[in-house]
Design a protein around this motif. Structure first.
Motif, PDB file in Angstrom:
ATOM      1  N   THR A 130       0.828  -1.096   0.084  1.00 26.14           N
ATOM      2  CA  THR A 130       0.048   0.080   0.184  1.00 26.14           C
ATOM      3  C   THR A 130       0.999   1.152   0.079  1.00 26.14           C
ATOM      4  O   THR A 130       1.628   1.371   0.901  1.00 26.14           O
ATOM      5  CB  THR A 130      -0.840   0.053   1.049  1.00 26.14           C
ATOM      6  OG1 THR A 130      -1.849  -1.019   1.157  1.00 26.14           O
ATOM      7  CG2 THR A 130      -1.929   1.166   1.034  1.00 26.14           C
ATOM      8  N   THR A 131       0.658   2.163  -1.017  1.00 27.00           N
ATOM      9  CA  THR A 131       1.544   3.454  -1.019  1.00 27.00           C
ATOM     10  C   THR A 131       0.823   4.448  -0.422  1.00 27.00           C
ATOM     11  O   THR A 131       1.519   5.442  -0.104  1.00 27.00           O
ATOM     12  CB  THR A 131       1.758   3.631  -2.536  1.00 27.00           C
ATOM     13  OG1 THR A 131       0.426   4.108  -3.159  1.00 27.00           O
ATOM     14  CG2 THR A 131       2.381   2.390  -3.221  1.00 27.00           C
ATOM     15  N   VAL A 132      -0.563   4.564  -0.068  1.00 27.95           N
ATOM     16  CA  VAL A 132      -1.094   5.553   0.625  1.00 27.95           C
ATOM     17  C   VAL A 132      -1.806   4.940   1.856  1.00 27.95           C
ATOM     18  O   VAL A 132      -2.416   3.830   1.742  1.00 27.95           O
ATOM     19  CB  VAL A 132      -2.003   6.482  -0.252  1.00 27.95           C
ATOM     20  CG1 VAL A 132      -1.041   7.136  -1.495  1.00 27.95           C
ATOM     21  CG2 VAL A 132      -3.060   5.401  -0.894  1.00 27.95           C
ATOM     22  N   PRO A 133      -2.242   5.694   2.844  1.00 22.98           N
ATOM     23  CA  PRO A 133      -2.849   5.221   3.927  1.00 22.98           C
ATOM     24  C   PRO A 133      -4.309   4.690   3.421  1.00 22.98           C
ATOM     25  O   PRO A 133      -4.884   5.301   2.395  1.00 22.98           O
ATOM     26  CB  PRO A 133      -2.954   6.276   5.044  1.00 22.98           C
ATOM     27  CG  PRO A 133      -1.818   7.286   4.771  1.00 22.98           C
ATOM     28  CD  PRO A 133      -1.566   7.135   3.189  1.00 22.98           C
ATOM     29  N   LYS A 134      -4.967   3.766   4.260  1.00 22.23           N
ATOM     30  CA  LYS A 134      -6.158   3.315   3.779  1.00 22.23           C
ATOM     31  C   LYS A 134      -7.040   4.422   3.660  1.00 22.23           C
ATOM     32  O   LYS A 134      -8.144   4.465   2.709  1.00 22.23           O
ATOM     33  CB  LYS A 134      -6.430   2.210   4.848  1.00 22.23           C
ATOM     34  CG  LYS A 134      -7.737   1.630   4.461  1.00 22.23           C
ATOM     35  CD  LYS A 134      -8.075   0.316   5.454  1.00 22.23           C
ATOM     36  CE  LYS A 134      -8.504   0.910   6.807  1.00 22.23           C
ATOM     37  NZ  LYS A 134      -8.740  -0.062   7.917  1.00 22.23           N
ATOM     38  N   GLN A 135      -7.309   5.033   4.599  1.00 24.62           N
ATOM     39  CA  GLN A 135      -8.070   6.190   4.576  1.00 24.62           C
ATOM     40  C   GLN A 135      -8.022   7.206   3.270  1.00 24.62           C
ATOM     41  O   GLN A 135      -9.057   7.671   2.606  1.00 24.62           O
ATOM     42  CB  GLN A 135      -8.055   7.304   5.714  1.00 24.62           C
ATOM     43  CG  GLN A 135      -8.233   6.590   7.079  1.00 24.62           C
ATOM     44  CD  GLN A 135      -7.132   5.923   7.668  1.00 24.62           C
ATOM     45  OE1 GLN A 135      -6.169   5.750   6.809  1.00 24.62           O
ATOM     46  NE2 GLN A 135      -7.164   5.397   8.910  1.00 24.62           N
ATOM     47  N   LEU A 136      -6.781   7.572   2.923  1.00 28.87           N
ATOM     48  CA  LEU A 136      -6.899   8.173   1.583  1.00 28.87           C
ATOM     49  C   LEU A 136      -7.292   7.464   0.273  1.00 28.87           C
ATOM     50  O   LEU A 136      -7.525   8.110  -0.772  1.00 28.87           O
ATOM     51  CB  LEU A 136      -5.421   8.751   1.355  1.00 28.87           C
ATOM     52  CG  LEU A 136      -4.931   9.776   2.605  1.00 28.87           C
ATOM     53  CD1 LEU A 136      -3.572  10.292   2.179  1.00 28.87           C
ATOM     54  CD2 LEU A 136      -5.934  10.910   2.576  1.00 28.87           C
ATOM     55  N   ARG A 137      -6.975   6.208   0.503  1.00 27.34           N
ATOM     56  CA  ARG A 137      -7.250   5.292  -0.667  1.00 27.34           C
ATOM     57  C   ARG A 137      -9.078   5.281  -0.723  1.00 27.34           C
ATOM     58  O   ARG A 137      -9.485   5.205  -2.056  1.00 27.34           O
ATOM     59  CB  ARG A 137      -6.752   3.772  -0.480  1.00 27.34           C
ATOM     60  CG  ARG A 137      -6.993   3.050  -1.671  1.00 27.34           C
ATOM     61  CD  ARG A 137      -5.861   2.078  -1.894  1.00 27.34           C
ATOM     62  NE  ARG A 137      -5.666   1.532  -3.352  1.00 27.34           N
ATOM     63  CZ  ARG A 137      -6.375   0.266  -3.566  1.00 27.34           C
ATOM     64  NH1 ARG A 137      -6.929  -0.339  -2.618  1.00 27.34           N
ATOM     65  NH2 ARG A 137      -6.313  -0.074  -5.040  1.00 27.34           N
ATOM     66  N   TRP A 138      -9.657   5.121   0.555  1.00 27.88           N
ATOM     67  CA  TRP A 138     -10.995   5.215   0.487  1.00 27.88           C
ATOM     68  C   TRP A 138     -11.447   6.748  -0.290  1.00 27.88           C
ATOM     69  O   TRP A 138     -12.415   6.750  -0.788  1.00 27.88           O
ATOM     70  CB  TRP A 138     -11.298   5.065   2.027  1.00 27.88           C
ATOM     71  CG  TRP A 138     -11.675   3.508   2.324  1.00 27.88           C
ATOM     72  CD1 TRP A 138     -11.021   2.920   3.092  1.00 27.88           C
ATOM     73  CD2 TRP A 138     -12.597   2.585   1.683  1.00 27.88           C
ATOM     74  NE1 TRP A 138     -11.239   1.560   3.248  1.00 27.88           N
ATOM     75  CE2 TRP A 138     -12.321   1.501   2.516  1.00 27.88           C
ATOM     76  CE3 TRP A 138     -13.393   2.507   0.797  1.00 27.88           C
ATOM     77  CZ2 TRP A 138     -12.947   0.189   2.046  1.00 27.88           C
ATOM     78  CZ3 TRP A 138     -14.567   1.778   0.532  1.00 27.88           C
ATOM     79  CH2 TRP A 138     -13.935   0.437   1.206  1.00 27.88           C
ATOM     80  N   LEU A 139     -10.658   7.530   0.210  1.00 28.52           N
ATOM     81  CA  LEU A 139     -11.139   9.056  -0.252  1.00 28.52           C
ATOM     82  C   LEU A 139     -10.960   9.017  -1.897  1.00 28.52           C
ATOM     83  O   LEU A 139     -11.880   9.467  -2.626  1.00 28.52           O
ATOM     84  CB  LEU A 139     -10.330  10.113   0.322  1.00 28.52           C
ATOM     85  CG  LEU A 139     -10.767  11.536   0.007  1.00 28.52           C
ATOM     86  CD1 LEU A 139     -12.031  11.659   0.246  1.00 28.52           C
ATOM     87  CD2 LEU A 139      -9.552  12.720   0.452  1.00 28.52           C
ATOM     88  N   THR A 140      -9.994   8.133  -2.380  1.00 27.12           N
ATOM     89  CA  THR A 140      -9.787   8.229  -3.805  1.00 27.12           C
ATOM     90  C   THR A 140     -11.118   7.367  -4.448  1.00 27.12           C
ATOM     91  O   THR A 140     -11.573   7.784  -5.441  1.00 27.12           O
ATOM     92  CB  THR A 140      -8.581   7.526  -4.225  1.00 27.12           C
ATOM     93  OG1 THR A 140      -7.454   8.097  -3.394  1.00 27.12           O
ATOM     94  CG2 THR A 140      -8.247   7.391  -5.574  1.00 27.12           C
ATOM     95  N   ALA A 141     -11.224   6.189  -3.622  1.00 29.55           N
ATOM     96  CA  ALA A 141     -12.460   5.757  -4.289  1.00 29.55           C
ATOM     97  C   ALA A 141     -13.713   6.545  -4.382  1.00 29.55           C
ATOM     98  O   ALA A 141     -14.570   6.425  -5.130  1.00 29.55           O
ATOM     99  CB  ALA A 141     -12.811   4.148  -3.357  1.00 29.55           C
ATOM    100  N   LEU A 142     -14.032   7.263  -3.044  1.00 27.16           N
ATOM    101  CA  LEU A 142     -15.164   8.204  -3.165  1.00 27.16           C
ATOM    102  C   LEU A 142     -15.039   9.254  -4.086  1.00 27.16           C
ATOM    103  O   LEU A 142     -16.272   9.607  -4.840  1.00 27.16           O
ATOM    104  CB  LEU A 142     -14.954   8.959  -1.679  1.00 27.16           C
ATOM    105  CG  LEU A 142     -16.180   9.832  -1.285  1.00 27.16           C
ATOM    106  CD1 LEU A 142     -17.602   8.951  -1.546  1.00 27.16           C
ATOM    107  CD2 LEU A 142     -16.136  10.471  -0.157  1.00 27.16           C
ATOM    108  N   SER A 143     -13.982   9.726  -4.667  1.00 29.83           N
ATOM    109  CA  SER A 143     -13.820  10.803  -5.883  1.00 29.83           C
ATOM    110  C   SER A 143     -14.217   9.891  -6.995  1.00 29.83           C
ATOM    111  O   SER A 143     -15.157  10.629  -8.045  1.00 29.83           O
ATOM    112  CB  SER A 143     -12.689  11.240  -5.822  1.00 29.83           C
ATOM    113  OG  SER A 143     -11.610  10.089  -6.397  1.00 29.83           O
ATOM    114  N   GLY A 144     -13.966   8.564  -7.054  1.00 29.57           N
ATOM    115  CA  GLY A 144     -14.581   7.809  -8.264  1.00 29.57           C
ATOM    116  C   GLY A 144     -15.972   7.606  -8.262  1.00 29.57           C
ATOM    117  O   GLY A 144     -16.621   7.880  -9.279  1.00 29.57           O
ATOM    118  N   VAL A 145     -16.629   7.600  -7.093  1.00 30.84           N
ATOM    119  CA  VAL A 145     -18.101   7.488  -6.962  1.00 30.84           C
ATOM    120  C   VAL A 145     -18.601   8.834  -7.440  1.00 30.84           C
ATOM    121  O   VAL A 145     -19.610   8.923  -7.955  1.00 30.84           O
ATOM    122  CB  VAL A 145     -18.586   7.190  -5.502  1.00 30.84           C
ATOM    123  CG1 VAL A 145     -19.935   7.272  -5.257  1.00 30.84           C
ATOM    124  CG2 VAL A 145     -17.960   5.708  -5.257  1.00 30.84           C
ATOM    125  N   ALA A 146     -17.854   9.926  -7.088  1.00 25.82           N
ATOM    126  CA  ALA A 146     -18.336  11.150  -7.053  1.00 25.82           C
ATOM    127  C   ALA A 146     -18.234  11.481  -8.816  1.00 25.82           C
ATOM    128  O   ALA A 146     -19.400  12.211  -9.436  1.00 25.82           O
ATOM    129  CB  ALA A 146     -17.591  12.261  -6.784  1.00 25.82           C
TER     130      ALA A 146
END
Length: 322
Positions: A170-186
């Motif tokens: 994992t290259t970024v913290p899990k929380q930031l990866r979830w935020l990236t996924a949330l941006s995909g949802v947006a």
């Protein structure tokens, strides 16, 4: 049994290098995004029913014909878009053959097989779109599915580029990866809202006086504002993600991808504004769809960068010794 027979036949082919596999994966991305753009060209030129049926272009003929009531120009554009499907099929088949022959790991094979299977499904959706007379929601599903395939094809490239004998990191913290996924949802919500704007807008895909294309009966100005607000939300999530990535000292490869996404989203917003101010000219609709595909691909690449496979230390040391 059938799959073993398939693998046996594929193993007679030349062994593709990693570079060849990656170039084929790039071709898959371009073909999946490209067919969405040509689909937009079909719509803005009112050629959606240039071929009046499916899978034939015209009853009794798979190719444009002078006996059709549709103008030759519209037939040619719609038929050309259908022909591009063969390029999509060819690249999808090529990537399956390449990764199978190379003996890649299971997840690579799964992503590769999604390409031809989804292409068949997309062709069926396209057929339904034509047979139902370009109902706005069938056109919307057609575009949204194309964007989903762009996302998956980028993930396929990412999987192919990673070593099979590596370990996940994992290259970024899990929380930031979830935020990236949330941006995909947006992003997905923004695209869906965009299809609704199109469904209520001036480009129905056909202007024949003999038939009326059913449109979305909602106020287009309100839909435009909804679409714009979702885009602002998408951009806000990316900005927040940027602060988070810089705060944790994320790798340059990750922050570079973020910059590319933000630049594309800003460009997309500017095109959308110009579209609204100039009453949705046809050329800008095509650019808007192309940028939607680019934003989708870039967001997928950003998400993929949050988790990579690296060569195990023992393997790395052995390679260095040689």
């Amino acid at each position: 049994m059938l799959y073993r027979g398939f693998v046996s036949l594929v193993n007679r082919l030349p062994l593709p290098s990693l570079a060849v596999q990656k170039w084929i994966a790039v071709a898959v991305i371009l073909s999946q995004g490209g067919i969405a753009v040509t689909g937009a060209v079909v719509r803005v030129t009112a050629s959606g029913l240039g071929c009046t049926t499916w899978p034939q272009c015209y009853p009794g003929s798979f190719i444009p014909t002078s006996s059709s009531t549709a103008p030759w120009f519209h037939q040619s554009i719609e038929f050309g878009n259908r022909m591009l499907t063969f390029l999509v099929v060819a690249t999808a088949a090529a990537v399956v053959l390449a990764v199978t022959r190379a003996g890649r790991r299971r997840e690579v094979l799964v992503y590769a097989w999604l390409m031809p299977l989804s292409t068949v499904l997309q062709a069926v959706i396209g057929g339904i779109t034509v047979l139902t007379g370009l109902l706005w929601w069938t056109v919307a599903i057609h575009l949204v599915f194309s964007m989903a395939m762009v996302w998956l094809s980028v993930m396929l490239f990412h999987k192919i580029a990673q070593p099979d004998d590596g370990v996940e990191e994992t290259t970024v913290p899990k929380q930031l990866r979830w935020l990236t996924a949330l941006s995909g949802v947006a992003l997905a919500g923004t695209i869906v809202a965009g299809t609704m704007v199109t469904g209520a807008g001036p480009h129905a895909g056909d202007k024949s006086p003999e038939r009326t294309v059913a449109r979305l009966d909602l106020d287009i100005t309100n839909l435009v504002h909804l679409h714009a607000e979702l885009l602002v939300g998408y951009l806000a999530l990316l900005v927040g993600l940027g602060f988070g990535l810089y705060a944790v000292g994320a790798r340059a490869a990750v922050t570079l991808r973020l910059k590319v996404v933000v630049a594309l989203v800003v460009a997309q917003a500017l095109v959308g504004l110009v579209q609204f101010w100039t009453h949705v000219p046809a050329a800008l609709v095509t650019v808007h769809v192309a940028l939607a595909g680019a934003c989708t691909a870039a967001t997928a690449a950003l998400y993929a960068a949050g988790r990579i496979r690296t060569v195990e230390p023992a393997v790395r040391e052995t390679a260095a010794a040689h």
